[in-house]
Design an enzyme around this catalytic site. Structure first.
Site, PDB file in Angstrom:
ATOM      1  N   GLU A 241       0.801  -1.153  -0.230  1.00  0.00           N
ATOM      2  CA  GLU A 241      -0.206   0.187   0.085  1.00  0.00           C
ATOM      3  C   GLU A 241       0.878   1.533   0.024  1.00  0.00           C
ATOM      4  O   GLU A 241       1.616   1.435   1.497  1.00  0.00           O
ATOM      5  CB  GLU A 241      -1.118   0.112   0.994  1.00  0.00           C
ATOM      6  CG  GLU A 241      -1.239  -1.229   1.409  1.00  0.00           C
ATOM      7  CD  GLU A 241      -2.376  -0.979   0.195  1.00  0.00           C
ATOM      8  OE1 GLU A 241      -3.012   0.257  -0.021  1.00  0.00           O
ATOM      9  OE2 GLU A 241      -2.929  -2.455   0.245  1.00  0.00           O
ATOM     10  N   CYS A 275      -2.468   8.994   2.356  1.00  0.00           N
ATOM     11  CA  CYS A 275      -1.434   8.464   1.129  1.00  0.00           C
ATOM     12  C   CYS A 275      -2.600   8.760  -0.160  1.00  0.00           C
ATOM     13  O   CYS A 275      -2.711   9.095  -1.529  1.00  0.00           O
ATOM     14  CB  CYS A 275      -1.668   6.887   1.067  1.00  0.00           C
ATOM     15  SG  CYS A 275      -2.788   6.423   2.224  1.00  0.00           S
TER      16      CYS A 275
HETATM   17  P1  NDP Z   1       8.432   4.827   3.740  1.00  0.00           P
HETATM   18  O1  NDP Z   1       8.178   4.268   3.457  1.00  0.00           O
HETATM   19  O2  NDP Z   1       9.454   5.779   4.770  1.00  0.00           O
HETATM   20  O3  NDP Z   1       8.134   3.789   5.670  1.00  0.00           O
HETATM   21  C1  NDP Z   1       6.960   2.592   5.726  1.00  0.00           C
HETATM   22  C2  NDP Z   1       8.087   1.907   6.882  1.00  0.00           C
HETATM   23  O4  NDP Z   1       8.654   1.081   5.875  1.00  0.00           O
HETATM   24  C3  NDP Z   1       7.973   2.376   8.310  1.00  0.00           C
HETATM   25  O5  NDP Z   1       8.109   1.030   8.898  1.00  0.00           O
HETATM   26  C4  NDP Z   1       9.618   2.331   7.973  1.00  0.00           C
HETATM   27  O6  NDP Z   1      10.256   2.392   9.060  1.00  0.00           O
HETATM   28  C5  NDP Z   1      10.145   1.503   7.220  1.00  0.00           C
HETATM   29  N1  NDP Z   1      10.922   1.239   6.172  1.00  0.00           N
HETATM   30  C6  NDP Z   1      11.882   1.998   5.962  1.00  0.00           C
HETATM   31  N2  NDP Z   1      13.057   1.358   5.222  1.00  0.00           N
HETATM   32  C7  NDP Z   1      12.658  -0.262   5.075  1.00  0.00           C
HETATM   33  C8  NDP Z   1      13.450  -1.498   4.314  1.00  0.00           C
HETATM   34  N3  NDP Z   1      14.441  -0.851   4.204  1.00  0.00           N
HETATM   35  N4  NDP Z   1      12.772  -2.468   4.900  1.00  0.00           N
HETATM   36  C9  NDP Z   1      12.036  -2.938   5.264  1.00  0.00           C
HETATM   37  N5  NDP Z   1      10.831  -1.785   5.792  1.00  0.00           N
HETATM   38  C10 NDP Z   1      11.778  -0.767   5.976  1.00  0.00           C
HETATM   39  O7  NDP Z   1       6.656   5.882   4.379  1.00  0.00           O
HETATM   40  P2  NDP Z   1       6.096   6.427   5.688  1.00  0.00           P
HETATM   41  O8  NDP Z   1       6.476   6.332   7.173  1.00  0.00           O
HETATM   42  O9  NDP Z   1       7.006   8.081   5.409  1.00  0.00           O
HETATM   43  O10 NDP Z   1       4.671   7.155   5.629  1.00  0.00           O
HETATM   44  C11 NDP Z   1       4.132   7.625   4.030  1.00  0.00           C
HETATM   45  C12 NDP Z   1       4.751   6.885   2.920  1.00  0.00           C
HETATM   46  O11 NDP Z   1       3.212   6.021   3.315  1.00  0.00           O
HETATM   47  C13 NDP Z   1       3.530   7.880   1.990  1.00  0.00           C
HETATM   48  O12 NDP Z   1       4.409   7.723   0.715  1.00  0.00           O
HETATM   49  C14 NDP Z   1       2.089   7.540   1.635  1.00  0.00           C
HETATM   50  O13 NDP Z   1       1.567   7.670   0.194  1.00  0.00           O
HETATM   51  C15 NDP Z   1       2.103   5.605   1.799  1.00  0.00           C
HETATM   52  N6  NDP Z   1       0.893   5.711   2.763  1.00  0.00           N
HETATM   53  C16 NDP Z   1      -0.060   4.953   2.470  1.00  0.00           C
HETATM   54  C17 NDP Z   1      -1.131   4.492   2.698  1.00  0.00           C
HETATM   55  C18 NDP Z   1      -2.015   3.624   1.234  1.00  0.00           C
HETATM   56  O14 NDP Z   1      -2.320   3.036   2.030  1.00  0.00           O
HETATM   57  N7  NDP Z   1      -1.824   3.042   0.422  1.00  0.00           N
HETATM   58  C19 NDP Z   1      -1.448   4.601   3.784  1.00  0.00           C
HETATM   59  C20 NDP Z   1      -0.690   5.839   4.534  1.00  0.00           C
HETATM   60  C21 NDP Z   1       0.721   5.910   3.880  1.00  0.00           C
HETATM   61  P3  NDP Z   1      11.084   3.462   9.538  1.00  0.00           P
HETATM   62  O15 NDP Z   1      10.588   4.293   9.953  1.00  0.00           O
HETATM   63  O16 NDP Z   1      11.179   3.133  11.502  1.00  0.00           O
HETATM   64  O17 NDP Z   1      11.950   4.034   9.182  1.00  0.00           O
END
Ligand code: NDP
Length: 499
Positions: A241, A275
């Site tokens: 997502e 999002c």
């Molecule tokens: P990120 O992609 O930065 O992070 C998402 C999650 O992935 C966090 O828990 C992060 O950990 C983790 N993560 C980061 N690097 C890795 C890796 N290499 N392997 C596994 N996990 C990893 O997104 P954001 O948290 O900044 O969220 C915002 C984004 O989410 C926006 O693009 C938004 O549009 C999208 N979003 C989409 C939704 C949907 O339903 N389509 C709903 C809500 C948001 P950590 O934060 O600890 O680095």
């Protein structure tokens, strides 16, 4: 803040309120060994959880719903403290999860339970059944922007289907994750059915490698690609997502005030960090000026600040991630450099607070139009008709959600939009209806949460075909005779040949 910047003891990290900068919690950076141990515990718990059956799981999920409802202000407080959204918005976020909990528990057996499947004319001797069985252990990796609603979209449906969960919340909102896991343990104290691991991306990557049966990832498109690459090492399936660049289309017959108010809320609530947030608005040229006037009036009255700081009561919170502020600034700068003008608001940036802004005259190839901004900014553009609006909407690489405002053609326009969901004469409405699937196409990801698809997403289809009596035509046998083959040929010609 990144984990490396904090003064937290080794092996831990601090979480700061984005509005005040105050440290609001210190959490462990769980290692690959910690994550593997949690997955191992989850696997042992999975048999027990599945063994409870649909009815008892439903009762537990209903009790969990009760805990959330009774302590909703407390949880909203943790959300607000960690990621900065106003308390009222945080309250709404939790409230919207409750219906999903009720629906998933109530419908899991109906959607997933064993059912007969027709075997077909040639197979009258066979009886077929299909049921959807839980995958086992699901790893949920969540974002910070809706730290309850978003991960719960996976957690609730996966639990109802009979899976156990290891949840890795964003490093910006681990306290919200801890709260949810503690609350769940109150209603399921016997086994570690929902566990928490905290840390940064490395902890998330460890979860991808830990042998879970599926990763439910919500986050940016760039991170989704890294998650998929890591999951490919172990052939671990992924539901992704990801981000969006949602458009709101306004036809000439739309209720312009309703459309403008929805556009402002859809684009600027949660400081634009949604999002499915409205980032682009395409308005029929005949009503553009009047729509722009109303939108300017609504957005001009909004102010961003911090609930926890001196701006208490501001309807728009700060930007949660410091790094995002630079992306918003770049999009605003690119737009202005490309000839855009401010219709309303200022887009002024102070620390992590970005004031709302509506831009007009932004070139279609500008970053403010093509990339996810994730800030309280809107791009408004006039179109000759809804054909042009649909073409511009579909020209994005993101296809998550969209909204259409029209008194008579809303659904017809919606049907032409390439996206996972469309709201007609509203915004975000598709996210709050538990029975419909939620998810994107293209760079917005794949797979679905919510609804029947959301339950099946965390299962595998299990088919059983039983021979009830000897087949009249023994086809799958070395004893097949030329006469049998001759009869098969006649049946094939009769049933399929005339098509
Ligand atoms: P990120 O992609 O930065 O992070 C998402 C999650 O992935 C966090 O828990 C992060 O950990 C983790 N993560 C980061 N690097 C890795 C890796 N290499 N392997 C596994 N996990 C990893 O997104 P954001 O948290 O900044 O969220 C915002 C984004 O989410 C926006 O693009 C938004 O549009 C999208 N979003 C989409 C939704 C949907 O339903 N389509 C709903 C809500 C948001 P950590 O934060 O600890 O680095």
């Amino acid at each position: 803040m990144t984990l490396q910047d904090t003064l937290a003891p080794a092996g831990t990290f601090e979480v700061r309120n984005p509005g005040t900068g105050d440290v609001v919690g210190t959490y462990s950076v769980h290692t690959a060994e910690d994550v593997a141990a949690a997955v191992e515990r989850a696997r042992l718990a999975a048999d027990w959880w599945q063994g409870l059956g649909y009815d008892e799981r439903r009762r537990r999920l209903d009790r969990f719903r009760g805990v959330l409802a009774r302590r909703i202000n407390q949880l909203a407080g943790v959300i607000s403290e960690e990621m900065g959204k106003p308390h009222g918005d945080a309250y709404l976020e939790v409230a919207l999860v409750l219906d999903h909990l009720a629906w998933a528990g109530r419908n899991a057996e109906k959607v997933l339970g064993k059912r007969r499947a027709p075997a077909g004319l040639l197979n009258a001797h066979l009886g077929a059944t299909v049921e959807y069985q839980a995958l086992g252990v699901v790893g949920v990796i969540g974002p910070w922007n809706y730290p309850v609603f978003t991960p719960m979209g996976s957690i609730v449906y996966a639990l109802a289907a009979g899976n156990t969960i290891v949840f890795k919340p964003s490093e910006f909102t681990p306290g919200v994750g801890a709260w949810l896991v503690d609350a769940f343990a109150q209603v399921v104290p016997e086994q570690p059915v929902l566990q928490l691991v905290t840390g940064d991306g490395s902890t998330g990557a460890a979860l991808c490698r830990a042998g879970v049966d599926k990763i439910a990832f919500t986050g940016s498109t760039a991170t989704a690609k890294r998650v998929m690459a890591t999951c490919a090492e172990t052939l671990t399936p992924v539901v992704a997502e990801c981000g969006g660049k949602d458009a709101l289309l306004v036809d000439e017959d739309a209720d312009l005030r309703a459309a403008a108010e929805a556009a402002a809320w859809g684009g600027i609530a949660n400081a634009g960090q949604s999002c499915i947030g409205v980032e682009r608005i395409y308005v029929h040229a005949k009503v553009h000026d009047e729509f722009a006037r109303i939108l300017g009036e609504v957005v001009g009255g909004l102010r961003a600040g911090s609930d926890a700081g001196s701006d208490a009561g501001a309807p728009v919170g700060p930007i949660t991630m410091p790094g995002q502020v630079e992306i918003i600034r770049r999009h605003l700068d690119d737009a202005i450099a490309g000839g855009a003008q401010l219709l309303a608001g200022t887009g002024e940036i102070t620390g992590q607070t970005v004031q709302p802004a509506v831009l007009v005259g932004v070139p279609d190839d500008c970053s403010a139009v093509t990339e996810e901004t994730f800030g309280p900014t809107l791009v408004l553009r006039a179109v000759q008709d809804m054909d042009e609006a649909v073409a511009l909407t579909n020209a994005s690489r993101y296809h998550l959600g969209a909204s259409v405002f029209s008194r008579s053609n809303g659904t017809a326009i919606a049907d032409r939009i390439r996206s996972g969901m469309v709201a007609v004469n509203s915004v975000f409405s598709f996210a709050v209806v538990p029975s419909v699937p939620f998810g994107g196409v293209g760079d917005s990801g794949f797979g679905r949460i919510h609804g029947e698809d959301g339950l099946r997403e965390f299962c595998y289809a299990h088919t059983v075909v039983r021979q009830r009596f000897r087949p009249p035509l023994p086809l799958m046998s070395f004893g097949r005779t030329p006469q049998v083959e001759d009869r098969l040929a006649k049946i094939v010609a009769l049933v399929h040949g005339g098509k």
